[in-house]
Design a protein around this motif. Structure first.
Motif, PDB file in Angstrom:
ATOM      1  N   ILE A 155       0.831  -1.212   0.000  1.00 36.38           N
ATOM      2  CA  ILE A 155       0.000   0.000   0.000  1.00 36.38           C
ATOM      3  C   ILE A 155       0.866   1.263   0.000  1.00 36.38           C
ATOM      4  CG2 ILE A 155      -1.802   1.265   1.251  1.00 36.38           C
ATOM      5  CD1 ILE A 155      -2.632  -1.527   2.383  1.00 36.38           C
ATOM      6  N   MET A 156       2.000   1.219   0.708  1.00 35.98           N
ATOM      7  CA  MET A 156       2.887   2.390   0.719  1.00 35.98           C
ATOM      8  C   MET A 156       3.425   2.694  -0.675  1.00 35.98           C
ATOM      9  SD  MET A 156       3.009   4.124   3.394  1.00 35.98           S
ATOM     10  CE  MET A 156       4.384   5.172   2.927  1.00 35.98           C
ATOM     11  N   GLU A 157       3.557   1.660  -1.494  1.00 34.89           N
ATOM     12  CA  GLU A 157       3.961   1.873  -2.887  1.00 34.89           C
ATOM     13  C   GLU A 157       2.959   2.807  -3.556  1.00 34.89           C
ATOM     14  OE1 GLU A 157       4.642  -0.776  -6.952  1.00 34.89           O
ATOM     15  OE2 GLU A 157       3.212  -1.424  -5.436  1.00 34.89           O
ATOM     16  N   ASP A 158       1.662   2.548  -3.298  1.00 37.96           N
ATOM     17  CA  ASP A 158       0.610   3.390  -3.886  1.00 37.96           C
ATOM     18  C   ASP A 158       0.581   4.780  -3.266  1.00 37.96           C
ATOM     19  OD1 ASP A 158      -0.265   1.413  -5.626  1.00 37.96           O
ATOM     20  OD2 ASP A 158      -1.564   0.512  -4.121  1.00 37.96           O
ATOM     21  N   VAL A 159       0.753   4.849  -1.924  1.00 38.67           N
ATOM     22  CA  VAL A 159       0.744   6.159  -1.238  1.00 38.67           C
ATOM     23  C   VAL A 159       1.858   7.048  -1.785  1.00 38.67           C
ATOM     24  CG1 VAL A 159       1.062   7.351   0.964  1.00 38.67           C
ATOM     25  CG2 VAL A 159      -0.274   5.248   0.892  1.00 38.67           C
ATOM     26  N   LEU A 160       3.075   6.496  -1.838  1.00 45.54           N
ATOM     27  CA  LEU A 160       4.215   7.270  -2.349  1.00 45.54           C
ATOM     28  C   LEU A 160       4.008   7.644  -3.818  1.00 45.54           C
ATOM     29  CD1 LEU A 160       7.220   5.394  -0.718  1.00 45.54           C
ATOM     30  CD2 LEU A 160       6.508   7.730  -0.259  1.00 45.54           C
ATOM     31  N   GLY A 161       3.401   6.714  -4.544  1.00 50.98           N
ATOM     32  CA  GLY A 161       3.115   6.986  -5.951  1.00 50.98           C
ATOM     33  C   GLY A 161       2.216   8.198  -6.107  1.00 50.98           C
ATOM     34  N   TRP A 162       1.166   8.270  -5.253  1.00 54.07           N
ATOM     35  CA  TRP A 162       0.237   9.395  -5.346  1.00 54.07           C
ATOM     36  C   TRP A 162       0.834  10.691  -4.792  1.00 54.07           C
ATOM     37  CZ3 TRP A 162      -3.250   9.325  -8.749  1.00 54.07           C
ATOM     38  CH2 TRP A 162      -3.889   8.139  -9.109  1.00 54.07           C
ATOM     39  N   VAL A 163       1.712  10.583  -3.792  1.00 62.08           N
ATOM     40  CA  VAL A 163       2.434  11.784  -3.323  1.00 62.08           C
ATOM     41  C   VAL A 163       3.278  12.328  -4.474  1.00 62.08           C
ATOM     42  CG1 VAL A 163       4.273  12.614  -1.798  1.00 62.08           C
ATOM     43  CG2 VAL A 163       2.492  11.135  -0.879  1.00 62.08           C
ATOM     44  N   GLY A 164       3.927  11.399  -5.184  1.00 60.94           N
ATOM     45  CA  GLY A 164       4.722  11.793  -6.347  1.00 60.94           C
ATOM     46  C   GLY A 164       3.866  12.454  -7.409  1.00 60.94           C
ATOM     47  N   VAL A 165       2.684  11.872  -7.668  1.00 55.68           N
ATOM     48  CA  VAL A 165       1.766  12.434  -8.664  1.00 55.68           C
ATOM     49  C   VAL A 165       1.333  13.839  -8.236  1.00 55.68           C
ATOM     50  CG1 VAL A 165      -0.553  12.217  -9.668  1.00 55.68           C
ATOM     51  CG2 VAL A 165       0.932  10.215  -9.505  1.00 55.68           C
ATOM     52  N   LEU A 166       1.096  14.022  -6.934  1.00 54.59           N
ATOM     53  CA  LEU A 166       0.693  15.328  -6.408  1.00 54.59           C
ATOM     54  C   LEU A 166       1.784  16.372  -6.666  1.00 54.59           C
ATOM     55  CD1 LEU A 166      -1.405  16.914  -4.622  1.00 54.59           C
ATOM     56  CD2 LEU A 166       0.037  16.324  -2.682  1.00 54.59           C
ATOM     57  N   VAL A 167       3.016  16.036  -6.299  1.00 54.77           N
ATOM     58  CA  VAL A 167       4.143  16.972  -6.480  1.00 54.77           C
ATOM     59  C   VAL A 167       4.344  17.289  -7.959  1.00 54.77           C
ATOM     60  CG1 VAL A 167       6.652  17.240  -6.228  1.00 54.77           C
ATOM     61  CG2 VAL A 167       5.323  16.221  -4.371  1.00 54.77           C
ATOM     62  N   VAL A 168       4.364  16.228  -8.766  1.00 49.83           N
ATOM     63  CA  VAL A 168       4.599  16.403 -10.204  1.00 49.83           C
ATOM     64  C   VAL A 168       3.475  17.211 -10.858  1.00 49.83           C
ATOM     65  CG1 VAL A 168       4.629  15.142 -12.402  1.00 49.83           C
ATOM     66  CG2 VAL A 168       6.066  14.380 -10.512  1.00 49.83           C
ATOM     67  N   SER A 169       2.233  16.940 -10.444  1.00 49.12           N
ATOM     68  CA  SER A 169       1.103  17.662 -11.055  1.00 49.12           C
ATOM     69  C   SER A 169       1.167  19.153 -10.734  1.00 49.12           C
ATOM     70  CB  SER A 169      -0.227  17.073 -10.591  1.00 49.12           C
ATOM     71  OG  SER A 169      -0.387  17.214  -9.188  1.00 49.12           O
ATOM     72  N   VAL A 170       1.563  19.497  -9.496  1.00 48.64           N
ATOM     73  CA  VAL A 170       1.696  20.919  -9.111  1.00 48.64           C
ATOM     74  C   VAL A 170       2.807  21.586  -9.923  1.00 48.64           C
ATOM     75  CG1 VAL A 170       2.352  22.492  -7.246  1.00 48.64           C
ATOM     76  CG2 VAL A 170       0.774  20.614  -6.780  1.00 48.64           C
ATOM     77  N   VAL A 171       3.955  20.903 -10.017  1.00 53.43           N
ATOM     78  CA  VAL A 171       5.081  21.459 -10.788  1.00 53.43           C
ATOM     79  C   VAL A 171       4.697  21.630 -12.257  1.00 53.43           C
ATOM     80  CG1 VAL A 171       7.436  21.002 -11.619  1.00 53.43           C
ATOM     81  CG2 VAL A 171       6.857  20.524  -9.234  1.00 53.43           C
ATOM     82  N   MET A 172       3.992  20.640 -12.792  1.00 55.73           N
ATOM     83  CA  MET A 172       3.637  20.675 -14.217  1.00 55.73           C
ATOM     84  C   MET A 172       2.559  21.703 -14.542  1.00 55.73           C
ATOM     85  SD  MET A 172       3.942  16.603 -15.113  1.00 55.73           S
ATOM     86  CE  MET A 172       2.627  16.694 -16.284  1.00 55.73           C
ATOM     87  N   MET A 173       1.860  22.170 -13.503  1.00 55.94           N
ATOM     88  CA  MET A 173       0.876  23.246 -13.734  1.00 55.94           C
ATOM     89  C   MET A 173       1.575  24.562 -14.034  1.00 55.94           C
ATOM     90  SD  MET A 173      -1.984  22.226 -10.859  1.00 55.94           S
ATOM     91  CE  MET A 173      -3.461  23.102 -11.341  1.00 55.94           C
ATOM     92  N   PHE A 174       2.871  24.640 -13.636  1.00 52.96           N
ATOM     93  CA  PHE A 174       3.627  25.884 -13.843  1.00 52.96           C
ATOM     94  C   PHE A 174       4.761  25.725 -14.859  1.00 52.96           C
ATOM     95  CE2 PHE A 174       1.862  26.009  -9.542  1.00 52.96           C
ATOM     96  CZ  PHE A 174       1.153  27.207  -9.586  1.00 52.96           C
ATOM     97  N   THR A 175       5.254  24.527 -15.020  1.00 54.91           N
ATOM     98  CA  THR A 175       6.342  24.298 -15.980  1.00 54.91           C
ATOM     99  C   THR A 175       6.039  23.062 -16.830  1.00 54.91           C
ATOM    100  OG1 THR A 175       7.550  22.951 -14.368  1.00 54.91           O
ATOM    101  CG2 THR A 175       8.144  25.281 -14.495  1.00 54.91           C
ATOM    102  N   ASP A 176       6.566  23.048 -18.033  1.00 54.53           N
ATOM    103  CA  ASP A 176       6.321  21.923 -18.941  1.00 54.53           C
ATOM    104  C   ASP A 176       7.445  20.893 -18.800  1.00 54.53           C
ATOM    105  OD1 ASP A 176       5.144  20.384 -20.881  1.00 54.53           O
ATOM    106  OD2 ASP A 176       6.175  21.407 -22.534  1.00 54.53           O
ATOM    107  N   LEU A 177       7.326  20.040 -17.752  1.00 56.44           N
ATOM    108  CA  LEU A 177       8.345  19.009 -17.504  1.00 56.44           C
ATOM    109  C   LEU A 177       7.696  17.636 -17.300  1.00 56.44           C
ATOM    110  CD1 LEU A 177      10.794  20.833 -15.055  1.00 56.44           C
ATOM    111  CD2 LEU A 177      11.352  20.028 -17.348  1.00 56.44           C
ATOM    112  N   PRO A 178       7.102  17.081 -18.333  1.00 58.26           N
ATOM    113  CA  PRO A 178       6.432  15.779 -18.188  1.00 58.26           C
ATOM    114  C   PRO A 178       7.384  14.638 -17.809  1.00 58.26           C
ATOM    115  CG  PRO A 178       6.595  16.405 -20.507  1.00 58.26           C
ATOM    116  CD  PRO A 178       6.994  17.599 -19.714  1.00 58.26           C
ATOM    117  N   ILE A 179       8.687  14.845 -17.996  1.00 52.94           N
ATOM    118  CA  ILE A 179       9.672  13.800 -17.687  1.00 52.94           C
ATOM    119  C   ILE A 179       9.776  13.532 -16.178  1.00 52.94           C
ATOM    120  CG2 ILE A 179      11.726  15.274 -17.412  1.00 52.94           C
ATOM    121  CD1 ILE A 179      13.238  13.196 -19.147  1.00 52.94           C
ATOM    122  N   LEU A 180       9.301  14.497 -15.358  1.00 54.22           N
ATOM    123  CA  LEU A 180       9.348  14.326 -13.897  1.00 54.22           C
ATOM    124  C   LEU A 180       8.534  13.113 -13.439  1.00 54.22           C
ATOM    125  CD1 LEU A 180       8.953  17.995 -12.584  1.00 54.22           C
ATOM    126  CD2 LEU A 180      11.011  16.587 -12.538  1.00 54.22           C
TER     127      LEU A 180
END
Length: 296
Positions: A155-180
């Motif tokens: 389950i922690m694999e999924d939790v960390l995955g979604w934390v990552g998605v949260l961080v990446v989605s916020v960054v990508m709202m301001f910069t075009d870095l889909p590679i993150l």
């Protein structure tokens, strides 16, 4: 002459309940992901829904094996069914390894060929994912069985995955870095694989009947030989049934006729080390041990 002792102090019912909560939360979230993936047109979220569906099957298996492990001994398993929980741990670890490898392959491909994703849709799904998966992780976090630890990692694999998605989605709202997105996915997969290795190492040590890590053998031996009337001990064997409940057999050399008091003193000592089943054989000082193994 053999003396046997049994007692049970671990609540395996809690482990079963914790895994069942994780299962129901995970099953609910699969439905959420399917709806969210269709609404945001995100193939990544739909892929994760498939991954979580596999998690549900794994959790159901772990739950069933944990329930089986609470059965007492019978004519088929004289020590009971505790080790069935280890099968759940091995199964989950195998599923985690395979799924992590698939994720790594997909992530490397995404690094080489980045794709545009819906950042805002990812953000909302990430928040829901963290809440639901976080609740599931919390339900098994305090568990002490190896099965629960494997489920927690799952389950922690999924939790960390979604934390990552949260961080990446916020960054990508301001910069075009889909590679993150794939870079983060690779880091999480490597973390999961390292923990799977540690968990499997613990499981196989139990299956190979290693002395449990929480039993200081020299200290235990010293305490038993210090008992009044005990001349020496040998043929000492200690192994674990499931990582929590341990078994011990030993030969005690004594010239004291009252074996009962020595036995009770030994049982008082070993109860401090999660040893739930003890078999003691008493021998007079001038006897010859019939065992021909090199033992402690």
């Amino acid at each position: 002459m053999e003396q046997e002792h049994h007692h049970h102090h671990h609540n395996h019912g809690n482990a079963e309940k914790n895994i069942s909560i994780a299962f129901y939360l995970n099953a609910f979230f699969v439905l959420v992901e399917i709806v969210g993936g269709l609404l945001t047109n995100s193939i990544a979220i739909l892929t994760d829904a498939l991954h979580d569906f596999g998690d549900c099957l794994s959790l159901a298996t772990a739950w069933a094996l944990q329930k089986k492990s609470t059965k007492g001994r019978d004519s088929n398993y004289s020590y009971g069914y505790k080790r069935f929980s280890l099968l759940g741990s091995v199964f989950l670890s195998g599923v985690l390894t395979i799924s992590s490898i698939f994720v790594l392959v997909a992530a490397v491909r995404r690094v080489l060929y980045p794709e545009e994703v819906s950042a805002q849709g990812m953000l909302w799904m990430a928040i829901i994912g963290i809440i639901i998966n976080g609740s599931a992780a919390f339900s098994v976090k305090k568990g002490s069985s190896l099965n629960e630890r494997a489920v927690y990692l799952h389950i922690m694999e999924d939790v960390l995955g979604w934390v990552g998605v949260l961080v990446v989605s916020v960054v990508m709202m301001f910069t075009d870095l889909p590679i993150l997105d794939p870079i983060l996915s690779i880091a999480i997969s490597l973390w999961v694989l390292s923990n799977v290795y540690k968990n499997l190492k613990s499981v196989f040590k139990i299956l190979l009947q290693a002395i449990p890590y929480d039993v200081p053998i020299d200290e235990l031996t010293s305490k038993i030989t210090d008992i009044s009337g005990v001349e020496s001990i040998h043929d000492l064997h200690i192994w674990s049934l499931d990582g929590e409940s341990h078994v011990m057999t030993l030969h005690v050399v004594t010239d004291v006729a009252d074996h009962f008091s020595i036995k009770n003193n030994i049982l008082d000592i070993v109860s401090q080390y999660h040893i739930v089943h003890v078999t003691i054989e008493f021998e007079p000082i001038d006897s010859i041990c019939t065992t021909d193994c090199d033992c402690l």
